[in-house]
Design a protein around this motif. Structure first.
Motif, mmCIF file in Angstrom:
data_model
loop_
_atom_site.group_PDB
_atom_site.id
_atom_site.type_symbol
_atom_site.label_atom_id
_atom_site.label_comp_id
_atom_site.label_asym_id
_atom_site.label_seq_id
_atom_site.Cartn_x
_atom_site.Cartn_y
_atom_site.Cartn_z
ATOM 1 N N VAL A 54 0.837 -1.205 0.000
ATOM 2 C CA VAL A 54 0.000 0.000 0.000
ATOM 3 C C VAL A 54 0.868 1.250 0.000
ATOM 4 C CG1 VAL A 54 -1.727 1.307 1.306
ATOM 5 C CG2 VAL A 54 -1.911 -1.179 1.138
ATOM 6 N N PHE A 55 1.873 1.260 0.858
ATOM 7 C CA PHE A 55 2.742 2.437 0.971
ATOM 8 C C PHE A 55 3.532 2.668 -0.311
ATOM 9 C CE2 PHE A 55 6.676 4.577 2.386
ATOM 10 C CZ PHE A 55 6.132 5.668 3.056
ATOM 11 N N GLN A 56 4.105 1.601 -0.848
ATOM 12 C CA GLN A 56 4.943 1.736 -2.035
ATOM 13 C C GLN A 56 4.129 2.129 -3.267
ATOM 14 O OE1 GLN A 56 7.972 -1.246 -2.401
ATOM 15 N NE2 GLN A 56 8.144 -1.029 -4.612
ATOM 16 N N SER A 57 2.862 1.777 -3.296
ATOM 17 C CA SER A 57 2.021 2.163 -4.437
ATOM 18 C C SER A 57 1.598 3.626 -4.371
ATOM 19 C CB SER A 57 0.776 1.261 -4.483
ATOM 20 O OG SER A 57 -0.057 1.493 -3.360
ATOM 21 N N GLY A 58 1.966 4.306 -3.284
ATOM 22 C CA GLY A 58 1.647 5.720 -3.152
ATOM 23 C C GLY A 58 0.330 5.988 -2.462
ATOM 24 N N ASN A 59 -0.195 4.991 -1.762
ATOM 25 C CA ASN A 59 -1.528 5.123 -1.170
ATOM 26 C C ASN A 59 -1.529 5.236 0.352
ATOM 27 O OD1 ASN A 59 -3.054 5.125 -3.578
ATOM 28 N ND2 ASN A 59 -2.819 2.900 -3.739
ATOM 29 N N ALA A 60 -0.407 5.658 0.936
ATOM 30 C CA ALA A 60 -0.360 5.891 2.378
ATOM 31 C C ALA A 60 0.695 6.950 2.682
ATOM 32 C CB ALA A 60 -0.052 4.607 3.141
ATOM 33 N N ALA A 61 0.423 7.735 3.710
ATOM 34 C CA ALA A 61 1.353 8.793 4.113
ATOM 35 C C ALA A 61 2.422 8.267 5.063
ATOM 36 C CB ALA A 61 0.593 9.940 4.771
ATOM 37 N N PHE A 62 2.038 7.310 5.938
ATOM 38 C CA PHE A 62 2.958 6.763 6.929
ATOM 39 C C PHE A 62 2.851 5.242 6.944
ATOM 40 C CE2 PHE A 62 1.831 10.992 8.570
ATOM 41 C CZ PHE A 62 3.088 11.539 8.787
ATOM 42 N N MET A 63 3.950 4.604 7.336
ATOM 43 C CA MET A 63 3.971 3.147 7.462
ATOM 44 C C MET A 63 4.897 2.749 8.592
ATOM 45 S SD MET A 63 5.292 0.182 4.752
ATOM 46 C CE MET A 63 6.961 0.861 4.618
ATOM 47 N N ARG A 64 4.468 1.773 9.382
ATOM 48 C CA ARG A 64 5.366 1.138 10.336
ATOM 49 C C ARG A 64 5.888 -0.138 9.668
ATOM 50 N NH1 ARG A 64 7.175 -3.694 12.404
ATOM 51 N NH2 ARG A 64 8.075 -3.392 14.478
ATOM 52 N N ASN A 65 7.210 -0.282 9.615
ATOM 53 C CA ASN A 65 7.795 -1.493 9.044
ATOM 54 C C ASN A 65 9.228 -1.631 9.511
ATOM 55 O OD1 ASN A 65 7.941 -3.865 7.393
ATOM 56 N ND2 ASN A 65 6.541 -2.926 5.924
#
Length: 455
Positions: free
Chosen positions: A254-265
């Protein structure tokens, strides 16, 4: 159980590739399947095979660490020699360490001492080194720097700030036409990854570490409740409902596709979100995970990391140990750090000019390790998996979903106040912890009696 009987179990491990040579023996290694773990494992195995003339089968373990542990327990309990080398979580020596050989006879002290002492200590039980460190981990906050600049916002320092910042960006991006955009994604599925995430939330609010070093339950308190309620409030607001089934790769997608502002990983994701075909390449930053509020609030990142162990049931322990020494060695760890941002377990490599040139963000990871918190595997021992399972399930629902239900209309009429739904969890954790403490006391008494008898 016979070797043939164990085959259905090993079919759950996907054969990812065979690195073959004309002579020598065959060694089978089980590697993780998240991100670039498989291709990097295969590349290292190929180099060792070419060097030694042996053959290596590389198999892919399940992506879920919980499923992976369950499968390994079945294979090892059957004393199967199908897998020679296991990639194991830093907490697993307390659970399945009795099935691994001592690597000290195969590694000189200088080789052992090049790794972080705390990791070596965690992999050592009864003076036996049950695995060698391969790469280490700590949770990170990934953020879209371009979107922070666009909305004139700062990197959040607290979970409250993250909630508001994520909400602002999400609303703006959806107004701009991306109705699939969310503010924050993380690991919400009921598995070990949720224990890691939830431990960070609870600790960051000053709510304890589930089970303390003295064996006492520390999770049943208002700050822990506040942490889990905060996380529950994200579901369906700044995080999608589907996050309750997300593991690491789901969140990254989701994050890499540009569909999230923040990610925990974990750090492994950095090279992938910045890969050549990534829509967000060059737009990403990392920071320590936010802290909660209250007098005891702090930044907290769950300590992770993966290591390589040799099965007691291997037909070729010498060659298997040699493969482990090669893959965990300085040269191979340097290659993996440069090519795929795997966090090295060798402190000297953090000052290596080649590593820092290729991965300058490594310098920023030091703060994450300084705030790292260990899961309570040392005190709970072989029962850690039971404790973690109880925690991520938290009764009829896991911690996030349980809190979410309390926020829904009519929830007040369904049950008691916020801390109450955690009581079954706490009672069961208490029983598991009491058993662990009892076992520990018994061992201490036995050692005391042995010393007295010999003195």
């Amino acid at each position: 159980m016979s070797r043939s009987a164990i085959l259905p179990l090993t079919f759950a491990l996907v054969l990812a590739g065979t690195v073959a040579q004309a002579a020598g023996v065959k060694v089978t290694i089980s590697c993780g399947s998240a991100g670039s773990e498989q291709p990097q494992c295969q590349q290292g195995a190929k180099a060792w095979a070419e060097k030694t003339g042996n053959t290596v089968d590389v198999v892919a373990a399940p992506q879920s660490t919980s499923d992976q542990l369950a499968l390994y327990q079945q294979i090892l309990s059957a004393q199967s020699g199908d897998i020679d080398v296991f990639q194991i979580d830093i907490i697993w020596p307390a659970i399945i360490g009795s099935h691994f050989i001592d690597l000290k006879p195969y590694a000189d002290q200088a080789t052992i001492d090049q790794h972080f002492p705390t990791i070596i200590q965690g992999l050592t039980r009864n003076d036996q080194l049950l695995a060698l460190p391969w790469f280490t981990d700590a949770g990170l906050l990934y953020y879209r720097q371009d979107l922070l600049d666009k909305y004139k916002l700062k990197v959040p320092e607290t979970w409250g700030q993250l909630t508001e910042t994520a909400k602002t960006i999400q609303e703006g991006e959806r107004k701009a036409g991306n109705d699939r955009f969310f503010g924050f994604v993380f690991q919400g599925r009921a598995y070990e990854g949720l224990t890691c995430d939830a431990l960070e939330w609870v600790t960051s609010f000053g709510g304890g570490t589930i089970v303390g070093p003295d064996g006492k339950i520390t999770v049943n308190n208002p700050q822990a409740a506040k942490a889990l309620d905060t996380a529950a409030s994200w579901i369906g607001t700044i995080a999608p409902d589907g996050v309750l089934n997300y593991m690491e790769e789901d969140a990254r997608g989701v994050f890499q596709s540009g569909n999230a502002a923040f990610m925990r990983n974990w750090p492994y994701a950095y090279s992938l979100v910045n890969s050549g075909d990534s829509p967000v390449k060059g737009k990403i930053g990392t920071a320590p995970l936010p802290k909660g509020d209250g007098d005891s609030a702090r930044h907290a990142a769950t300590l992770g990391g993966w290591n390589l162990a040799v099965s007691k049931y291997s037909a070729h322990p010498k060659e298997a140990a040699d493969l482990v020494l090669y893959l965990t060695g300085k040269d191979e760890q340097k290659r993996r750090a440069i090519e795929a941002t795997f966090q090295t377990t060798i402190p000297a490599l953090y000052d290596d000019p080649d590593v820092l040139k290729a991965q300058p963000f490594f310098a920023s990871l030091k703060a994450a390790f300084e705030s790292a918190v260990a899961r309570p595997s040392a005190i709970t021992g072989e029962r850690y998996n039971e404790v973690s399972t109880l925690f991520w399930n938290a009764g009829p629902q896991h911690p996030v979903e349980a809190g979410r239900r309390r926020h829904q209309p009519g929830a007040a009429a369904e049950g008691p106040e916020p801390v109450e739904p955690r009581r079954p969890l706490v009672k069961r954790l208490s029983r598991a912890s009491r058993r662990a403490r009892s076992d520990c006391l018994s061992r201490l008494r036995e050692r005391s009696e042995t010393r007295s008898g010999s003195g």
